[in-house]
Scaffold this motif. Sequence first.
Motif, PDB file in Angstrom:
ATOM      1  N   THR A  81      33.988  31.365  38.516  1.00  0.00           N
ATOM      2  CA  THR A  81      35.116  31.584  36.178  1.00  0.00           C
ATOM      3  C   THR A  81      36.436  30.936  36.689  1.00  0.00           C
TER       4      THR A  81
ATOM      5  N   ARG B 269      39.261  25.643  34.614  1.00  0.00           N
ATOM      6  CA  ARG B 269      39.405  24.812  34.762  1.00  0.00           C
ATOM      7  C   ARG B 269      39.129  23.779  33.820  1.00  0.00           C
TER       8      ARG B 269
ATOM      9  N   ALA C 253      44.659  25.141  33.158  1.00  0.00           N
ATOM     10  CA  ALA C 253      43.489  26.767  33.785  1.00  0.00           C
ATOM     11  C   ALA C 253      44.401  27.694  32.892  1.00  0.00           C
TER      12      ALA C 253
ATOM     13  N   ILE D 148      37.239  40.139  36.114  1.00  0.00           N
ATOM     14  CA  ILE D 148      35.803  39.958  36.541  1.00  0.00           C
ATOM     15  C   ILE D 148      34.992  42.065  36.488  1.00  0.00           C
TER      16      ILE D 148
ATOM     17  N   ARG E 121      52.571  30.142  38.684  1.00  0.00           N
ATOM     18  CA  ARG E 121      50.715  30.240  37.751  1.00  0.00           C
ATOM     19  C   ARG E 121      50.317  31.805  38.014  1.00  0.00           C
TER      20      ARG E 121
HETATM   21  O1   DC Z   1      41.124  31.313  40.132  1.00  0.00           O
HETATM   22  P1   DC Z   1      41.929  29.666  39.476  1.00  0.00           P
HETATM   23  O2   DC Z   1      42.805  29.472  40.931  1.00  0.00           O
HETATM   24  O3   DC Z   1      40.109  28.319  39.858  1.00  0.00           O
HETATM   25  O4   DC Z   1      41.465  29.909  38.412  1.00  0.00           O
HETATM   26  C1   DC Z   1      42.485  29.412  37.439  1.00  0.00           C
HETATM   27  C2   DC Z   1      43.129  29.543  36.404  1.00  0.00           C
HETATM   28  O5   DC Z   1      41.794  30.053  35.675  1.00  0.00           O
HETATM   29  C3   DC Z   1      44.175  30.477  36.563  1.00  0.00           C
HETATM   30  O6   DC Z   1      45.163  30.439  36.654  1.00  0.00           O
HETATM   31  C4   DC Z   1      43.309  32.126  35.314  1.00  0.00           C
HETATM   32  C5   DC Z   1      42.664  31.610  34.785  1.00  0.00           C
HETATM   33  N1   DC Z   1      41.581  32.204  35.262  1.00  0.00           N
HETATM   34  C6   DC Z   1      41.884  33.770  34.191  1.00  0.00           C
HETATM   35  O7   DC Z   1      42.240  33.640  33.757  1.00  0.00           O
HETATM   36  N2   DC Z   1      40.465  33.980  34.639  1.00  0.00           N
HETATM   37  C7   DC Z   1      39.156  34.276  34.997  1.00  0.00           C
HETATM   38  N3   DC Z   1      38.583  35.190  34.976  1.00  0.00           N
HETATM   39  C8   DC Z   1      39.241  32.915  36.144  1.00  0.00           C
HETATM   40  C9   DC Z   1      40.276  31.901  35.723  1.00  0.00           C
END
Ligand code: DC
Length: 212
Positions: free
Chosen positions: A31, A36, A81, A115, A163
């Motif tokens: 997700t 992203r 993201a 999730i 982050r």
């Molecule tokens: O898992 P990742 O590093 O690819 O995720 C990128 C960004 O997306 C992360 O810093 C926060 C956001 N994100 C989110 O808020 N909720 C999710 N389910 C997945 C990612």
Amino acid sequence: MIIAVDGPAASGKGTLAAGLAAHYRLPHLDTGLLYRAVGRAAQGHEGTPEFETRAIAAAQQLDAGDLDPEFLTTRRTGDLASKVAVIAGVRQALFDLQRDFALQAGGAVLDGRDIGTKICPDADVKLFIVADAKARMERRARQFEARGQRVDRDALYSQIEERDARDRNNPHGGFYPASDAHLLDTTQLDIEAALRAAVAIVDGAMARKAKH
Ligand code: DC
């Protein structure tokens, strides 16, 4: 069977989720790639009101079948993201897409941040992956170096911490372990050992469920 895998940036959750999906022959959705792709669409508009409008429009039009992990897994898109991920309208627009994926016949594996808490609070098994920030930085650094990119480790470490803080403090985020999540610390584990541990957790949880 629905398996939820959550954890911070570079914790290994994506690789683990892909490994679990292969092991149990389930479809997998990363997700983070959705956020992203949305971040990418709003790139260049940070700090302006258009950032939010563009991000929400991109989230509403997103085609989950059209995500290129290679193209989207850069430090810049990770940062973008996590910035679009704090916009309530973006999370709302991406909710149904993730939920539909989770509810497909036979089940699925989804990995992300929320999730187990928001997208699939009813998941059969929830894993919350943790790893020391230094170990995560080193893994990410090697991933970029394997692609021939030069890495400034101090800058990468600061970026990961920044982050993490934005994701943890996201008021719409749901980024915390669900009360029924199984914690898995991968700091000292290589990917094979981490996958063995994750499979043992899933098998154990499913066996307990079958008894009840
Ligand atoms: O898992 P990742 O590093 O690819 O995720 C990128 C960004 O997306 C992360 O810093 C926060 C956001 N994100 C989110 O808020 N909720 C999710 N389910 C997945 C990612």
